[in-house]
Scaffold this motif. Structure first.
Motif, short mmCIF file in Angstrom:
data_model
loop_
_atom_site.label_atom_id
_atom_site.label_comp_id
_atom_site.label_asym_id
_atom_site.label_seq_id
_atom_site.Cartn_x
_atom_site.Cartn_y
_atom_site.Cartn_z
N GLN A 1 -3.40 -11.53 7.21
CA GLN A 1 -3.81 -12.11 5.93
C GLN A 1 -2.62 -12.01 4.98
OE1 GLN A 1 -6.83 -9.22 5.68
NE2 GLN A 1 -8.47 -10.66 6.00
N GLY A 2 -2.15 -13.14 4.49
CA GLY A 2 -1.03 -13.09 3.54
C GLY A 2 0.27 -12.78 4.25
N LYS A 3 1.37 -12.91 3.51
CA LYS A 3 2.69 -12.73 4.12
C LYS A 3 3.03 -11.26 4.29
CE LYS A 3 4.21 -17.12 3.89
NZ LYS A 3 4.27 -17.94 5.08
N SER A 4 2.44 -10.40 3.47
CA SER A 4 2.81 -8.98 3.53
C SER A 4 1.63 -8.17 4.03
CB SER A 4 3.22 -8.49 2.14
OG SER A 4 3.19 -7.08 2.12
N ALA A 5 1.81 -7.55 5.21
CA ALA A 5 0.72 -6.77 5.80
C ALA A 5 0.40 -5.55 4.93
CB ALA A 5 1.14 -6.33 7.20
N LEU A 6 1.45 -4.92 4.37
CA LEU A 6 1.22 -3.71 3.56
C LEU A 6 0.42 -4.06 2.31
CD1 LEU A 6 1.66 -0.78 2.76
CD2 LEU A 6 3.92 -1.37 1.91
N TRP A 7 0.81 -5.11 1.63
CA TRP A 7 0.12 -5.47 0.38
C TRP A 7 -1.32 -5.87 0.67
CZ3 TRP A 7 0.96 -4.10 -4.30
CH2 TRP A 7 0.31 -4.73 -5.36
N SER A 8 -1.53 -6.55 1.81
CA SER A 8 -2.89 -6.98 2.11
C SER A 8 -3.77 -5.75 2.39
CB SER A 8 -2.87 -8.00 3.24
OG SER A 8 -3.54 -7.57 4.36
N HIS A 9 -3.20 -4.73 3.05
CA HIS A 9 -3.94 -3.47 3.27
C HIS A 9 -4.26 -2.81 1.92
CE1 HIS A 9 -4.20 0.42 5.95
NE2 HIS A 9 -5.24 0.27 5.17
N LEU A 10 -3.27 -2.80 1.04
CA LEU A 10 -3.49 -2.20 -0.30
C LEU A 10 -4.61 -2.93 -1.04
CD1 LEU A 10 0.22 -1.58 -1.34
CD2 LEU A 10 -1.53 0.18 -1.24
N LEU A 11 -4.62 -4.26 -0.94
CA LEU A 11 -5.66 -5.03 -1.64
C LEU A 11 -7.05 -4.71 -1.09
CD1 LEU A 11 -3.88 -8.50 -1.99
CD2 LEU A 11 -4.37 -6.89 -3.82
N HIS A 12 -7.14 -4.58 0.25
CA HIS A 12 -8.44 -4.18 0.84
C HIS A 12 -8.88 -2.84 0.28
CE1 HIS A 12 -9.25 -7.19 3.94
NE2 HIS A 12 -7.97 -7.21 4.23
N TYR A 13 -7.90 -1.93 0.22
CA TYR A 13 -8.21 -0.57 -0.27
C TYR A 13 -8.67 -0.63 -1.73
CZ TYR A 13 -7.44 4.30 -1.61
OH TYR A 13 -7.60 5.58 -2.08
N VAL B 1 5.73 9.83 -4.88
CA VAL B 1 4.35 9.90 -4.36
C VAL B 1 4.17 8.93 -3.18
CG1 VAL B 1 3.25 10.63 -6.50
CG2 VAL B 1 3.63 8.21 -6.10
N LEU B 2 5.28 8.45 -2.59
CA LEU B 2 5.14 7.44 -1.54
C LEU B 2 4.32 7.99 -0.38
CD1 LEU B 2 5.82 4.66 -0.46
CD2 LEU B 2 7.96 5.54 0.44
N SER B 3 4.71 9.18 0.09
CA SER B 3 4.01 9.76 1.23
C SER B 3 2.54 10.02 0.88
CB SER B 3 4.71 11.06 1.62
OG SER B 3 4.07 11.63 2.72
N GLN B 4 2.34 10.55 -0.33
CA GLN B 4 0.97 10.87 -0.79
C GLN B 4 0.12 9.60 -0.86
OE1 GLN B 4 1.20 12.97 -4.48
NE2 GLN B 4 -0.99 12.76 -4.92
N HIS B 5 0.67 8.55 -1.45
CA HIS B 5 -0.07 7.29 -1.57
C HIS B 5 -0.44 6.71 -0.21
CE1 HIS B 5 -0.11 7.08 -5.76
NE2 HIS B 5 0.79 6.15 -6.02
N LEU B 6 0.57 6.71 0.71
CA LEU B 6 0.30 6.10 2.01
C LEU B 6 -0.72 6.93 2.78
CD1 LEU B 6 3.87 4.87 3.01
CD2 LEU B 6 1.97 3.53 2.13
N LYS B 7 -0.66 8.24 2.59
CA LYS B 7 -1.64 9.12 3.26
C LYS B 7 -3.04 8.77 2.76
CE LYS B 7 -2.23 13.95 4.44
NZ LYS B 7 -1.59 15.27 4.36
N GLN B 8 -3.13 8.58 1.45
CA GLN B 8 -4.41 8.22 0.84
C GLN B 8 -4.88 6.86 1.37
OE1 GLN B 8 -4.14 8.53 -3.39
NE2 GLN B 8 -6.13 7.58 -3.72
#
Length: 1314
Positions: free
Chosen positions: A838-850, A920-927
């Protein structure tokens, strides 16, 4: 890549290793292609449909002639070659990537040629050349099977209504263009009509002749494409000709397998096909390696600019997907691009023709260069690719490319394209085909047309461009027209004659002429048109390659100087390969011209550059790798011819100087044949076998083809090389490094995501797919470890320098490159094993779902009142600054509100930068990954993000980045609005509440200031929005002295960036008010970044050193205190402090401009120039007076000026230089005194020092103050200011600042008119 690695050493000097035939196995009959079925199963699974329904039996919706059936390798000669084992599955799959295809007499049945490549585990390559033709089916079983299939198909069609079924089939496959099953679905309407007409005239064994495809394949160690193509087409011609060939076909096959040697390096070879001789040549050892694929075709298909862009993406190791209906075009472009990389070599997945059954490989989270076959009429917008954030998509047939967002251009791109275009023009090839490249912004819009362009229209464009294109040797129509116009116009002819006489050439016309002349002379001479064409191709190929090679020779002419040779021997180097720093990147970059840096800083981080440097280092112990040897020889030659020192850092474009020679070498070699192979001859065959039957390729006799002749003169060559090799092996074993172990080290040392150069083309059980993905997971984790380590080491190194150890070795540019490559790695990890893209960026699309899920939960919680404890940010050290909540969603909202970012890929990158800056990159991704249900919904079982252990390690590696400070968000998004919070902390709790005046504040940073803002009365905290100020440097704080209680004792001011959470503390520790302290109503405070307390202990040992702060309370009070209590520095310490302060300023100017930081801190902060000079002036100063006001250094300056101004003195000194200096001092002091700002006496002294440093007057003013009689009254005898030698030393130190352009921040010099 020359494929040289496959030939080296003991590999015999045979021109071809195998001759194979693929086609239909009449024994087993018609078998549906299992791989296609597996593919449909995978597809159905991906789209959540019932996979078993998709895979049951054949696909009845489709006309049987269009289905895929299994092909087999029918025969191969010889059975096996020990040094190059025959890979049956791979050869079968690549000879017929779509399986068998059937035709009737009504269809088009032209023979096709394509080539393929098989890359082995060790990276060596074998080339395959395939001639596919259609042969009549003679087996009655197969004809009747086809008839039955047609009857079933018709019955199926009659029972369903055609239009709906065809439309459903067109939507059933997401990869429409890939599913070999959907061959005929052009558009719903056309398919329903075509299928009904097909039913009427389908296949009827009584009426139609059935044809099936058959492939003849030659497998060779080197890519002699033209020679193989001609040999195979002559072989096929022999089968279709009306008369039998001169000899049985076995003779020709035996000849090319056993009697035609590989040409020796630098030599040409002639051997005989069935009808005419075939010539090929191999470059010498000092020349560019062999590359026989026609580059002119690649340039014509894409256009020069597009090709240069794709080439740049390849150099930067992005994912490159080529897309075309024609296998040979895929191969031509892929081989063309990798050939041009010389001296570098593509190190990752390389599959120029990706069979339909391997589509899951597009999921690969590593750089790749792959080719996909598109179906006729298929629409690019329907092609779903797992990840596009870093993809360069090349649509060969439609001449256009889609580029990844923001990647750097190739250095001197314009001049480079110009030079290439001229080379092409000189051969009569137009350089301007190809649509302009597109960056991925809006999906689906076709360039140069409205989004709704029907396929037919696009095809006509393609046809028109093909008519122009130079493969036919044509000039583009317009150029011919121009030439005709020029030749037919008398005035122009006269003009040209005139220009010739005056020695001016009209280059463009001459080039056109040459091109046309080259074509018109085609038929002349004894060479055939085909040979002429081949010679032209060979010359053009080498000239285009030389232009590319010469770019690298100039760019990397001095690379050897930066290679770090640190290991004593090969074994220790291989063992410690990963820990070693092999190339001094920072020094190399600092040596390059500014415009090259964006490209070079990315390029030297690639695997291909790392391997190139590894080869260089290993060449001290081993034989030099071929490409490296050629490249080094060129650099040495260039050094002989021109001493490069003056042009070292110039970015002026140097054209390739050896174009003529290189073309001549090739021409001479082809004109003068060095070696002619044995002619084909009759073999010792049983009479009556190999009977000729027109139109059918006979079953060849295996017994004569499986063994070669024994008395061959060049088979001895092999034996001697073998002996030499054994000797060499015995010698190397003396190095007591077991060869297997060494090989293992070598593989380890070189494999980062490379262990998958090419997918295994055979067994495609789920287990193999799983294992492949497991390798990807391991590769990603390893890459993450390397990248985070590199980012840490670079940053730490940098900080160590700021703390005074060693030399800095990372630049802002390099840091940016490392962060960009981290963003790219995260995108690749997030797109591995996606269920549905979904969308060009897999990471951003995961963030949007979250985000959607969290917001839903928040809503539910808001409806049900539950006491919610806010998550606290690590408790800040600040007294009154409220803590900032760490919130992933809040950070996303900040990014979403930034109108500057237009794409999802951009948003994902910005979010990564922000999280990295906030630590907080690691913390955010863990979350983000803690929601198991969401991860399961989005990712397949084998995805990286669902491998628990690897995921934990990955987050741990990212956590290590918290040890250093990045400003990668603040420094990149400089135009966004940011909310800031200001808190003023008074020393006496009540002093602010009692103030009656109106306070104000102005915050300044590296990018600007907020302007003066009034603070509401009796309020200690306020927030304001302002365009990004960058790192904060100063705060001006003041009040208007109104009312009775206009005194204010401030401890410090705290300011926080509410997006990044960076908090700055600006210490003050002094009064603001008339008649108290130094009478100042405003102060300029210098800031320092505050570290959150929670991190204090863990991060202290490796934290970024603090910035200097404003003069602290203790120093101020000790200088001005009545009793003179507190810390008094000795004269030695004072002199050291001045040296240190000046030294810091000098160092500041030696840094690259973008990384200098704040000069204000060095001028006015703690241990700054002003602070040190203040101590100097305070030494021996009689400041404390009993029962009188404190005297300040400024009082001494004012008195000295008053003395100088007294009339008699001025009369004496009017004209001398000293008089001028005197005037300047008086002028500056008066200007400072008459400023409308109330900055107090210490503030005025600070200002005088800063202005004196800026205008280079300080060293001239000092003697005047020293010689002034006032000094005797105000200083004790022991004062430093009264010691002539010390003052002279100080003047000398201050004069060193004259070399640098000191600029003062606006907040310091506001209101001074000089």
């Amino acid at each position: 890549m020359s494929g040289s690695s496959a030939v080296s050493g003991a590999a015999p000097c045979r021109f071809a290793h195998y001759f194979a035939i693929c086609g239909i196995d009449t024994e087993t009959g018609l078998e549906p292609d299992e791989l296609a079925a597996l593919y449909q199963w995978l597809e159905a699974d991906r789209h959540g449909r019932d996979p078993d329904a998709a895979a049951t039996g054949e696909n009845f919706e489709q006309s049987p002639l269009k289905r895929t059936f299994k092909s087999k390798v029918l025969a191969r000669y010889p059975e096996n070659v020990e040094w190059n084992p025959f890979d049956q599955d791979a050869v079968n799959m690549l000879c017929m990537p779509k399986g068998l295809s059937f035709r009737t007499q009504a269809d088009q049945r032209d023979p096709q040629f394509h080539s393929f490549i098989i890359t082995k585990e060790d990276g060596s390559r074998t080339y395959g050349f395939v001639h596919t033709f259609y042969e009549e089916v003679t087996s009655p079983q197969i004809c009747s099977a086809m008839q039955t299939l047609y009857q079933m198909h018709n019955a199926e069609h009659a029972s369903t209504n055609p239009p709906s079924s065809s439309s459903s089939s067109s939507s059933s496959s997401s990869m429409d263009s890939l599913a070999s099953s959907l061959d005929e679905v052009d558009s719903p309407t056309s398919s329903s009509t075509s299928s009904s007409s097909r039913r009427v005239g389908g296949y009827d064994s009584a009426r139609d002749t059935l044809y099936v495809s058959k492939a003849l394949c030659l497998i060779t160690p080197m890519p002699f494409m033209h020679a193989c193509r001609r040999f195979l087409s002559q072989l096929h011609r022999a089968v279709t000709a009306a008369t039998a060939p001169p000899l049985p076909l076995e003779s020709y096959v035996h000849n090319i397998l056993y009697e035609v040697p590989l040409p020796a390096p630098g030599r040409s070879l002639k051997f005989h096909g069935v009808y005419e001789p075939i010539v090929c040549q191999r470059p010498g050892l000092g020349e560019l390696p062999l590359a026989d694929f026609p580059l002119a075709e690649a340039f014509s298909l894409l256009g020069v600019e597009n090709l240069v862009q794709v080439f740049t993406c390849t150099l930067l190791e992005m994912q490159i997907l080529l897309y075309s209906q024609d296998y040979q075009r895929l191969m031509t472009v892929a081989e063309g691009i990798t050939t041009l990389l010389f001296p570098f070599q593509w190190q990752h997945v390389y599959v120029p023709i990706l069979p339909a059954s391997l589509l899951h490989f597009l999921d690969a989270p590593v750089p790749y260069l792959m080719g996909l076959q598109s179906k006729e009429g298929a629409d690019r917008s329907k092609l779903e690719l797992p990840q596009e954030a870093n993809l360069c998509f090349v649509d060969i047939d439609n001449h256009y490319i889609e580029l990844p967002e923001d990647f750097p251009h190739f250095p001197n791109k314009t001049e480079f394209i110009q030079e290439l275009s001229e080379v092409l023009l000189s051969y009569g090839i137009s350089a301007n085909t190809g649509a302009p490249p597109r960056t991925r912004t809006s999906p689906g819009s076709t360039p140069g047309s409205t989004p709704s362009t029907p396929g037919r229209e696009r095809k006509t464009v393609a046809l028109r461009q093909l008519e122009d294109d130079g493969r036919n040797g044509n000039l583009a129509g317009e150029e011919l027209a121009v030439l005709e116009l020029l030749q037919g116009n008398a005035t122009l002819e006269r003009l040209q004659a005139l220009t010739k006489r005056t020695g001016v050439t009209v280059a463009r016309v001459d080039a056109l002429r040459a091109g046309v002349k080259a074509q018109s002379t085609d038929g002349q001479g004894e060479r055939t048109a085909a040979e002429e064409e081949e010679l032209k191709n060979a010359k053009l190929n080498v000239q285009l390659r030389e232009v590319f090679a010469s770019r690298f020779t100039t760019m990397f002419a001095d690379y050897e100087a930066f290679v770090i040779q640190s290991a004593p021997d090969l074994e220790s180097w291989l063992t410690n390969r990963e820990q070693m720093h092999n190339f001094d990147k920072a020094s190399f970059l600092s040596d390059q011209p500014e415009p090259y840096l964006p490209f070079l800083s990315h390029f030297i981080e690639t695997q291909m550059f790392a391997t190139f440097i590894d080869n260089k280092i290993m060449s001290q112990w081993e034989e030099k790798e071929l490409q490296l040897r050629v490249f080094d020889a060129r650099i040495d030659k260039a050094r002989l011819y021109n001493v490069r020192a003056p042009s070292l850092r110039s970015s002026s474009y140097q054209r390739c100087s050896i174009l003529k020679e290189s073309a001549q070498t090739i021409e001479q070699r082809l004109m003068k044949i060095d070696h002619t192979a044995i002619h084909p001859h009759l073999l010792d065959m049983k009479i009556g076998q190999g009977r000729y039957e027109q139109g059918y390729f006979p079953k060849l006799q295996a017994d004569v083809l499986n063994t070669g002749p024994t008395n061959n003169k060049w088979s001895h060559r092999t034996a001697t090389t073998q002996r030499r090799k054994d000797r060499h092996r015995q010698q190397t074993e003396h190095l007591n490094l077991d060869n297997d172990l060494k090989e293992k080290y070598m593989q380890e040392a070189r494999s980062l995501g490379k262990n998958l150069r090419q997918p295994k083309l055979s067994d495609l059980s789920p287990a193999v797919i799983a294992q492949t993905n497991w390798k990807f997971v391991e590769g990603l984790l390893k890459e993450c470890r390397m990248k985070t380590k590199r980012m840490l080491v670079e940053k730490m190194g940098r900080e160590a320098v700021e703390l005074g150890h060693g030399e800095a070795n990372i630049t802002g540019l390099e840091e940016n490159t490392l962060i960009a490559s981290l963003c790219d790695l995260l995108e690749r990890i997030w797109s591995h094993g996606l269920q549905v893209k979904q969308g060009k960026s897999a990471l951003w699309s995961h963030l949007l779902h979250y985000q959607a899920r969290e917001e839903k939960l928040e809503q539910q919680q808001a409806e049900s009142p539950v006491s919610h404890v806010p998550e606290r940010r690590k408790s800040d050290c600040s007294i009154a600054m409220p803590s900032l909540r760490v919130s992933l969603i809040q950070d996303m909202r900040h990014i979403q509100s930034m109108s500057e970012i237009k794409t999802d890929v951009g948003r994902a990158r910005a979010w990564i930068r922000l999280s990295l800056e906030k630590k907080v990159l690691s913390q955010h991704l863990k979350q983000l990954l803690s929601g198991q249900a969401l991860t399961k919904k989005l990712y397949k079982r084998y995805a990286f993000l669902r491998c628990e252990e690897e995921k934990e390690q990955f987050l741990f590696h990212l956590l290590s980045l918290n040890a250093v400070d990045y400003f990668c968000f603040t420094s990149v998004f400089t135009t966004i609005m940011i909310p800031y919070r200001v808190v003023i902390i008074p020393i006496k709790k009540l002093s602010n509440a009692m103030t009656t005046s109106n306070p104000w504040v102005c915050v300044s940073g590296e990018l600007g200031d907020s302007g003066i803002m009034q603070i509401p009365k009796n309020v200690l905290e306020m927030t304001f929005d302002c365009q990004n100020l960058g790192k904060l440097t100063t705060v001006q704080l003041g009040h208007d002295n109104a009312g009775l209680l206009a005194k204010w004792l401030v401890d410090c001011v705290m300011v926080r960036n509410e997006i990044t959470g960076h908090t700055y503390r600006f210490p003050c520790g002094r009064w603001l008010g008339k008649g108290v302290d130094d009478g100042s109503l405003e102060r300029v405070l210098i800031g320092e970044l505050v570290v959150p307390c929670g991190d204090e202990d863990s991060g202290r040992s490796c934290r970024t050193p603090p910035l200097q702060r404003s003069p602290s309370q203790t120093r101020r009070i000790s200088i001005t205190s009545l009793s003179g209590r507190g810390y008094k520095p000795t004269s030695a310490q004072i002199q050291e402090a001045i040296g240190e302060a000046v030294n810091n300023i000098v160092k500041h100017f030696h840094k690259p401009e973008k990384e200098r930081g704040s000069l204000t801190v060095l001028l006015c902060g703690e241990s700054s120039l002003v602070a040190a000079l203040e101590q100097f002036f305070h030494h021996g100063f009689k400041s404390a007076r009993l029962f009188q006001k404190t005297v300040f250094v400024w009082d001494f300056v004012e008195k000295a000026v008053a003395y100088m101004e007294s009339a008699d003195q001025m009369g004496d000194l009017q004209e001398t230089a000293e008089g001028m200096t005197c005037q300047s001092l008086c002028h500056y002091v008066n200007a400072i005194n008459s400023t409308p700002r109330n900055i107090g006496k210490d503030g005025k002294f600070q200002l005088l020092v800063c202005l004196g440093a800026r205008d280079r007057l300080l060293p001239q003013w000092l003697p005047l103050l020293v010689e002034c009689p006032v000094i005797l009254r105000m200083y004790e005898d022991t004062a430093l200011l009264r010691d002539r030698t010390t003052v002279n030393a100080l003047i000398g130190v201050l004069e060193t600042l004259h070399d640098f352009p000191i600029t003062l921040e606006a907040s310091l010099v506001k209101g001074i008119d000089l």
